[in-house]
Scaffold this active site. Structure first.
Site, PDB file in Angstrom:
ATOM      1  CB  THR A   1      -0.996   0.183   1.401  1.00  0.00           C
ATOM      2  OG1 THR A   1      -0.523  -0.061   2.831  1.00  0.00           O
ATOM      3  CG2 THR A   1      -1.946  -1.113   1.206  1.00  0.00           C
ATOM      4  CD  GLU A   2      -1.951   4.576  -1.190  1.00  0.00           C
ATOM      5  OE1 GLU A   2      -2.799   4.845  -1.690  1.00  0.00           O
ATOM      6  OE2 GLU A   2      -1.800   3.166  -2.333  1.00  0.00           O
ATOM      7  CB  ALA A   3      -0.207   4.260   4.300  1.00  0.00           C
TER       8      ALA A   3
END
Length: 521
Positions: free
Chosen positions: A321-323
């Protein structure tokens, strides 16, 4: 370092200050000070004219997070990655021209803090070129009262680059789990790391103050030095939170499988109901290959991971995930950005370094509008500001892209029967339109960069080829003219080798994905 109340922390913020908040929904979000700042403003009409920066979706999509600061006079300028998904109140303010609004790519903002911290002139990147972020198009400005150009195009090594200049930040508002008496901060119970360290560094080196929210203060010399993420030398004040203001995600108080404290059986992840959205996720999943590194967007895209779990192939590729999560199974909409059973959680800005450099083999993203050139809009519908989030970083750099969504929107009703798709009621809004409202993804830019691009809906699949959209597949039970061509505002080229989408993905039990992936080895 001092321990103070949230009210005392809010009192430190002055008119015209620039504030930087960490947060992905409510992960690493300093909710206590945001609440106190809103209370102070409503009681005293002070402070005023704040500039607020946050890289991602900061809030719970209702009243928390950025919604606390979404008041006329309190907020002068917003610079952020996501609007609607974090704060409907902010979206309304922007629509009504009640504050200046700049929507920049999520990864750009996460990385910009490091440039500010190091007192470099700014961030140089190609992210945003030929989209609405490009100053030759809109410059990321989201309404009429936003007029100052904050971005420049520069030429370096005979190439065009985007230049996002650095600026000083007065107050940094971050969050962790525990801090010791010297202010050393850990993130043990957080499901994400975000950019808490570069925010603290940027603010400290700008001569500002850093305020951190924590669950507890512990005795000095009791925290393992490798667990400390932000050193106490960067933190000026600590605020101890109440449990109701320290949610791990936008909706979950605490899930130990997000923070890596436990691993849960994948069988505990609920299966998806069979509907048109699951059909889309299944068709997108057919593009998976062993050992791929993936990113999945919010909504239908993240359902690809659930389909993979149902089909027993989750161990054949790496989901991110981009997080900042790597490995495991990304959570659904209510906990988006987090992942069950992550193998690793890295810093937000570091994940985007990897993405921006072309580290992703495949990304599955959403779509709201598409034109005949393959341009996509997800950031602004009518005058409603949604925001780009990490969409531009990811869509401009992944080797392969699959845009997913229903073919029409607003009242679409379908039925899946005997392996066929039936349209019971067509959506009121067409998605394949002559002119999109905003260029969040530029099909021509993707063609120049030799990206492979597909568009997958419940009834049709398109391929972007040499800057042109081509219809390559339709669903069983669908009438080409009535259900596809007549529901588009532009003429599309139909492949001479038009295929039918696999009947099996329209049935309750599929069980073919492992076989499909095996053939790609």
């Amino acid at each position: 370092m001092k321990i103070i109340t949230r009210e005392a922390a809010a009192a430190l913020i002055k008119d015209n200050d620039t504030l930087a908040f960490s947060g992905f929904e409510l992960a690493c979000a300093n909710e206590e000070v945001a609440i106190a700042l809103e209370e102070r403003f409503l009681e005293t009409n002070s402070p005023q004219a704040l500039t607020v920066i946050h890289s991602s979706c900061w809030g719970d999509r209702k009243e928390k997070g950025m919604s606390h600061l979404s008041h006329k006079q309190l907020l002068k300028r917003w610079i952020g990655g996501i609007v609607k998904a974090s704060s409907p109140k902010l979206s309304e303010m922007i629509q009504n021209n009640e504050c200046e609004a700049y929507n920049f790519p999520q990864g750009v903002l996460a990385q910009l803090y490091r440039e500010i911290a190091a007192k470099r002139p700014g961030l140089i990147t190609k992210i945003g070129l030929e989209t609405y972020i490009d100053p030759r198009i809109e410059g990321g400005k989201m309404n009429e009262v936003t007029t100052e150009e904050l971005i420049q195009i520069i030429e370096l090594l005979d190439e065009e680059w985007m230049f996002y200049p650095a600026f000083p930040i007065d107050v940094g508002l971050i969050r962790g789990t525990y801090a010791d008496e010297n202010g050393n901060l850990t993130l043990g119970k957080e499901g994400l790391h975000m950019e808490v360290l570069p925010i603290a560094q940027a603010v400290h080196n700008s001569g500002g103050i850093v305020i951190a929210q924590v669950e507890k203060i512990v005795k000095n010399a009791t925290l393992h030095p490798k667990d400390v993420v932000v050193p106490g030398i960067l933190i000026d004040y600590l605020v101890i939170s109440e449990p109701e203001n320290h949610f791990q995600t936008g909706t979950t108080q605490f899930e130990p499988a997000f923070s890596g404290d436990v691993k849960i059986p994948l069988a505990n992840v609920p299966n998806l109901a069979l509907n048109e959205r699951k059909v889309i996720a299944r068709r997108a999943a057919m593009e998976l290959e062993p050992k791929m590194i993936l990113n999945l967007g919010v909504g239908i895209p993240v359902s690809v991971s659930t389909v993979a779990a149902e089909e027993g192939v989750s161990d054949q590729f790496i989901l991110t995930t981009e997080a900042g999560t790597i490995g495991g199974i990304p959570a659904g909409l209510k906990d988006f950005g987090h992942a069950y059973n992550s193998e690793m959680i890295i810093d937000h800005h570091a994940q985007f370094d990897f993405y921006d450099g072309g580290g992703l083999d495949l990304s599955v993203l959403g779509l709201a509008e598409v034109d005949q050139l393959g341009n996509v809009n997800v950031s602004k519908l009518g005058n409603q500001v949604i925001g780009c989030g990490g969409f531009i970083n990811i869509s401009q750099t992944a080797k392969k892209l699959i845009f997913t969504g229903t073919f029409t929107a607003g009242g679409l009703k379908t039925e899946l029967k005997d392996g066929k798709l039936l349209i019971l009621a067509e959506g009121r809004n067409k998605k394949f339109v002559n002119k999109i409202n905003q260029i969040t993804f530029n099909g021509g830019f993707a063609t120049k960069n030799k990206q492979e691009v597909l568009f997958v809906t419940e009834r049709a699949v398109f391929k972007l080829e040499n800057g042109e959209l081509i219809l390559t597949e339709i669903a069983p039970g669908i009438d080409l003219s009535r259900d596809v061509l007549d529901q588009m505002e532009f003429d599309v080229r139909v492949s001479s080798d038009l295929k039918e989408m696999p009947v099996e993905i329209f049935t309750e039990k599929w069980g073919k994905l492992a076989e499909i992936m095996e053939e790609k080895k």
